[in-house]
Design a protein around this motif. Structure first.
Motif, PDB file in Angstrom:
ATOM      1  N   ASP A  74      -0.981   5.919   5.721  1.00  0.00           N
ATOM      2  CA  ASP A  74      -1.852   5.494   6.790  1.00  0.00           C
ATOM      3  C   ASP A  74      -2.619   4.453   6.687  1.00  0.00           C
ATOM      4  O   ASP A  74      -2.651   3.583   7.587  1.00  0.00           O
ATOM      5  CB  ASP A  74      -2.685   6.956   6.835  1.00  0.00           C
ATOM      6  CG  ASP A  74      -2.384   8.190   7.017  1.00  0.00           C
ATOM      7  OD1 ASP A  74      -1.305   8.255   7.848  1.00  0.00           O
ATOM      8  OD2 ASP A  74      -2.900   9.309   6.664  1.00  0.00           O
ATOM      9  N   ILE A  75      -2.818   4.083   5.412  1.00  0.00           N
ATOM     10  CA  ILE A  75      -3.509   2.635   5.468  1.00  0.00           C
ATOM     11  C   ILE A  75      -2.431   1.580   5.490  1.00  0.00           C
ATOM     12  O   ILE A  75      -3.010   0.457   6.474  1.00  0.00           O
ATOM     13  CB  ILE A  75      -4.124   2.671   3.850  1.00  0.00           C
ATOM     14  CG1 ILE A  75      -5.271   3.626   3.739  1.00  0.00           C
ATOM     15  CG2 ILE A  75      -4.662   1.229   3.491  1.00  0.00           C
ATOM     16  CD1 ILE A  75      -5.664   3.619   2.181  1.00  0.00           C
ATOM     17  N   PHE A 134      -2.317   1.217   9.239  1.00  0.00           N
ATOM     18  CA  PHE A 134      -3.464   0.414   9.711  1.00  0.00           C
ATOM     19  C   PHE A 134      -3.333  -1.079   9.770  1.00  0.00           C
ATOM     20  O   PHE A 134      -3.642  -1.687  10.466  1.00  0.00           O
ATOM     21  CB  PHE A 134      -4.861   0.886   9.036  1.00  0.00           C
ATOM     22  CG  PHE A 134      -5.813   0.127   9.306  1.00  0.00           C
ATOM     23  CD1 PHE A 134      -6.603   0.313  10.718  1.00  0.00           C
ATOM     24  CD2 PHE A 134      -6.231  -0.780   8.428  1.00  0.00           C
ATOM     25  CE1 PHE A 134      -7.494  -0.446  10.973  1.00  0.00           C
ATOM     26  CE2 PHE A 134      -7.567  -1.441   8.675  1.00  0.00           C
ATOM     27  CZ  PHE A 134      -8.268  -1.409   9.804  1.00  0.00           C
ATOM     28  N   TYR A 135      -2.937  -1.453   8.521  1.00  0.00           N
ATOM     29  CA  TYR A 135      -2.982  -2.855   8.251  1.00  0.00           C
ATOM     30  C   TYR A 135      -1.837  -3.548   9.013  1.00  0.00           C
ATOM     31  O   TYR A 135      -2.318  -4.491   9.907  1.00  0.00           O
ATOM     32  CB  TYR A 135      -2.219  -3.147   6.678  1.00  0.00           C
ATOM     33  CG  TYR A 135      -3.491  -2.978   5.734  1.00  0.00           C
ATOM     34  CD1 TYR A 135      -4.708  -3.447   5.927  1.00  0.00           C
ATOM     35  CD2 TYR A 135      -3.101  -2.589   4.393  1.00  0.00           C
ATOM     36  CE1 TYR A 135      -5.722  -3.188   4.874  1.00  0.00           C
ATOM     37  CE2 TYR A 135      -3.903  -2.561   3.353  1.00  0.00           C
ATOM     38  CZ  TYR A 135      -5.272  -2.764   3.542  1.00  0.00           C
ATOM     39  OH  TYR A 135      -6.242  -2.650   2.508  1.00  0.00           O
ATOM     40  N   ASN A 163      -0.521   4.428   0.383  1.00  0.00           N
ATOM     41  CA  ASN A 163      -0.643   5.190   1.314  1.00  0.00           C
ATOM     42  C   ASN A 163      -0.253   4.892   2.555  1.00  0.00           C
ATOM     43  O   ASN A 163      -0.572   3.881   3.568  1.00  0.00           O
ATOM     44  CB  ASN A 163      -2.453   5.402   1.346  1.00  0.00           C
ATOM     45  CG  ASN A 163      -2.947   6.297   2.533  1.00  0.00           C
ATOM     46  OD1 ASN A 163      -2.423   6.280   3.577  1.00  0.00           O
ATOM     47  ND2 ASN A 163      -3.885   7.025   1.946  1.00  0.00           N
ATOM     48  N   ASP A 181      -2.614  -3.264  -3.134  1.00  0.00           N
ATOM     49  CA  ASP A 181      -3.388  -2.369  -3.646  1.00  0.00           C
ATOM     50  C   ASP A 181      -2.954  -2.083  -5.249  1.00  0.00           C
ATOM     51  O   ASP A 181      -2.031  -2.513  -5.677  1.00  0.00           O
ATOM     52  CB  ASP A 181      -2.763  -1.088  -3.104  1.00  0.00           C
ATOM     53  CG  ASP A 181      -3.504   0.287  -3.613  1.00  0.00           C
ATOM     54  OD1 ASP A 181      -4.361   0.249  -4.332  1.00  0.00           O
ATOM     55  OD2 ASP A 181      -2.873   1.504  -3.321  1.00  0.00           O
ATOM     56  N   SER A 230      -6.995  -4.620  -3.083  1.00  0.00           N
ATOM     57  CA  SER A 230      -7.798  -3.416  -2.556  1.00  0.00           C
ATOM     58  C   SER A 230      -7.547  -2.241  -3.493  1.00  0.00           C
ATOM     59  O   SER A 230      -6.512  -2.492  -4.266  1.00  0.00           O
ATOM     60  CB  SER A 230      -7.039  -3.156  -1.286  1.00  0.00           C
ATOM     61  OG  SER A 230      -5.831  -2.473  -1.236  1.00  0.00           O
ATOM     62  N   GLY A 254      -8.673   2.119  -3.758  1.00  0.00           N
ATOM     63  CA  GLY A 254     -10.068   3.303  -3.467  1.00  0.00           C
ATOM     64  C   GLY A 254     -10.478   4.050  -4.524  1.00  0.00           C
ATOM     65  O   GLY A 254     -11.214   4.726  -4.724  1.00  0.00           O
ATOM     66  N   GLU A 306       0.697  -1.104  -0.132  1.00  0.00           N
ATOM     67  CA  GLU A 306      -0.062   0.190  -0.066  1.00  0.00           C
ATOM     68  C   GLU A 306       0.894   1.265  -0.115  1.00  0.00           C
ATOM     69  O   GLU A 306       1.656   1.302   0.896  1.00  0.00           O
ATOM     70  CB  GLU A 306      -1.055  -0.076   1.295  1.00  0.00           C
ATOM     71  CG  GLU A 306      -1.728   1.147   1.374  1.00  0.00           C
ATOM     72  CD  GLU A 306      -2.689   1.504   0.230  1.00  0.00           C
ATOM     73  OE1 GLU A 306      -2.503   2.415  -0.286  1.00  0.00           O
ATOM     74  OE2 GLU A 306      -3.699   0.765   0.151  1.00  0.00           O
TER      75      GLU A 306
END
Length: 95
Positions: free
Chosen positions: A12-13, A16-17, A10, A52, A80, A82, A8
């Motif tokens: 922040d993502i 999170f993961y 990003n 992603d 994944s 967005g 990923e």
């Protein structure tokens, strides 16, 4: 212990993961682009990839193709994105 590679771009993502899956006892590594994802998987040998579709350095499909066809690895991959318009890139993929 099950190993997860979360790819990923990003931060922040990706964070999170890492935090979410680590909390549940998984060993987690992250990568932010296609070349580092391929190299980390080569070394880490993840049991599951979260990938992603829209990452720098070639994109998620490039990573998928490299892992499946060049490395001959059938590791489960969860895509994944967005960007729902990117989902059409998954048409025709097998495994």
């Amino acid at each position: 212990m099950i190993k997860i590679l979360a790819v990923e771009d990003n931060k922040d993502i990706a964070d999170f993961y890492f935090e979410f899956f680590t909390e549940f006892g998984y060993e987690v590594q992250t990568a932010e682009d296609a070349p580092s994802a391929i190299e980390k998987h080569r070394i880490f040998r993840a049991d599951i990839l979260i990938l992603d579709l829209d990452i720098p350095g070639g994109g998620g499909i490039y990573v998928y193709d490299t892992i499946r066809n060049k490395m001959n690895d059938n590791v489960p991959i969860i895509f994944s994105t967005g960007k729902p318009e990117k989902l059409s890139e998954l048409t025709g993929l097998v495994n």
